[in-house]
Motif scaffolding. Structure first.
Motif, PDB file in Angstrom:
ATOM      1  N   GLN A 180      -8.052  -0.081  -1.273  1.00  0.00           N
ATOM      2  CA  GLN A 180      -7.327  -1.113  -0.523  1.00  0.00           C
ATOM      3  C   GLN A 180      -8.295  -2.199  -0.048  1.00  0.00           C
ATOM      4  O   GLN A 180      -8.001  -3.389  -0.109  1.00  0.00           O
TER       5      GLN A 180
ATOM      6  N   LEU B 119      -1.607  -7.512   2.679  1.00  0.00           N
ATOM      7  CA  LEU B 119      -1.363  -6.086   2.432  1.00  0.00           C
ATOM      8  C   LEU B 119      -0.310  -5.602   3.424  1.00  0.00           C
ATOM      9  O   LEU B 119      -0.355  -5.993   4.600  1.00  0.00           O
TER      10      LEU B 119
ATOM     11  N   THR C  85       0.829  -1.220   0.000  1.00  0.00           N
ATOM     12  CA  THR C  85       0.000   0.000   0.000  1.00  0.00           C
ATOM     13  C   THR C  85       0.860   1.266   0.000  1.00  0.00           C
ATOM     14  O   THR C  85       0.379   2.335  -0.356  1.00  0.00           O
TER      15      THR C  85
END
Ligand SMILES: Nc1ncnc2c1ncn2[C@@H]1O[C@H](COP(=O)(O)OP(=O)(O)O)[C@@H](O)[C@H]1O
Ligand SMILES: Nc1ccn([C@@H]2O[C@H](COP(=O)(O)OP(=O)(O)O)[C@@H](O)[C@H]2O)c(=O)n1
Length: 208
Positions: free
Chosen positions: A98, A110, A31
């Motif tokens: 996300q 993630l 991310t």
């Protein structure tokens, strides 16, 4: 199944997230690349990093399938990412992206700063990866040197300290360990040893 990996800059969270994703056959999203893409867009347009409207526009137009990790790994882009990441509207614009990534299909791994606290507070397994700032600066310096980039240890150390402080002290989704995350200090673990330890911890959290 969602596996959340958070931690400060250059702690090795991306390396671990990639390897865990391969092991569990899950897609992986770094991310940090989203915030880096926003920072890079503003630099490229010659705009100040506190231009919220431009930063939100850049966040909304990110194409997840076209993120160029190599180009976005630049040191100044990391600094710019941390500046735009402190703008709440930028974080809001990236939140659904996300979550959608994680919700599609079998789940995902993630890595970032707020995955276990904000993006996926109900993740099935949460790791918080750390190492001393001296060791993290050593790793980032070696990484840059191996790519043939100019890398000065003292400058990188100071930059990481400043970025960690900004990320930890911002009002919106600050870097902090989730209450139910497992702490993994990799200062004295090489990448293979860190992976084996992370695998044990995630297997246990997932009851595998
Ligand atoms: N446990 C480790 N020991 C030594 N070097 C590591 C370790 N984990 C990662 N690295 C190296 O340190 C650098 C930063 O790792 P990376 O996974 O990109 O960190 P982050 O995603 O937290 O910024 C990379 O060059 C990586 O190969
Ligand atoms: N989930 C995330 C991921 C990154 N970020 C921001 O984006 C910057 C760059 O993140 P990164 O993970 O690519 O940085 P490195 O740890 O790889 O140096 C961080 O310093 C944070 O300010 C964030 O706020 N939230």
């Amino acid at each position: 199944m969602i596996i959340a990996i958070d931690g400060p800059a250059a702690s090795g969270k991306g390396t671990l997230a990639r390897r865990l994703a391969a092991h569990y056959r899950l897609p992986h999203l770094d991310t940090g690349l989203l915030y880096r893409a926003v920072g890079a867009a503003l630099i490229e347009a010659g705009l100040p990093l506190d231009d919220s409207a431009a930063a939100v526009g850049a966040a909304e137009s990110i194409d997840l399938s076209r993120l160029d990790a190599a180009a976005l790994s630049r040191h100044d882009v990391g600094e710019a990412a941390s500046r735009v990441a402190a703008i709440p509207a930028v974080r809001a614009a990236l939140l659904d992206r996300q979550r959608s990534f994680g919700h599609g299909g079998p789940g995902a791994v993630l890595d970032g700063r707020d995955i276990g606290t904000v993006v996926f507070p109900n993740a099935d397994a949460k790791l918080f990866v750390t190492a001393t700032v001296a060791e993290r600066a050593r790793r980032r310096t070696a990484e840059m040197a191996s790519r043939g980039l100019h890398a000065d240890y003292a400058t990188i150390l100071a930059d990481l300290e400043r970025r960690d402080a900004r990320d930890s002290n911002r009002a919106s989704a600050p870097l902090r360990i989730a209450e139910d995350a497992i702490l993994l200090d990799t200062t004295n673990l090489d990448a293979d040893a860190a992976f084996l330890r992370a695998l044990d911890l995630t297997d246990a959290a997932l009851r595998l």
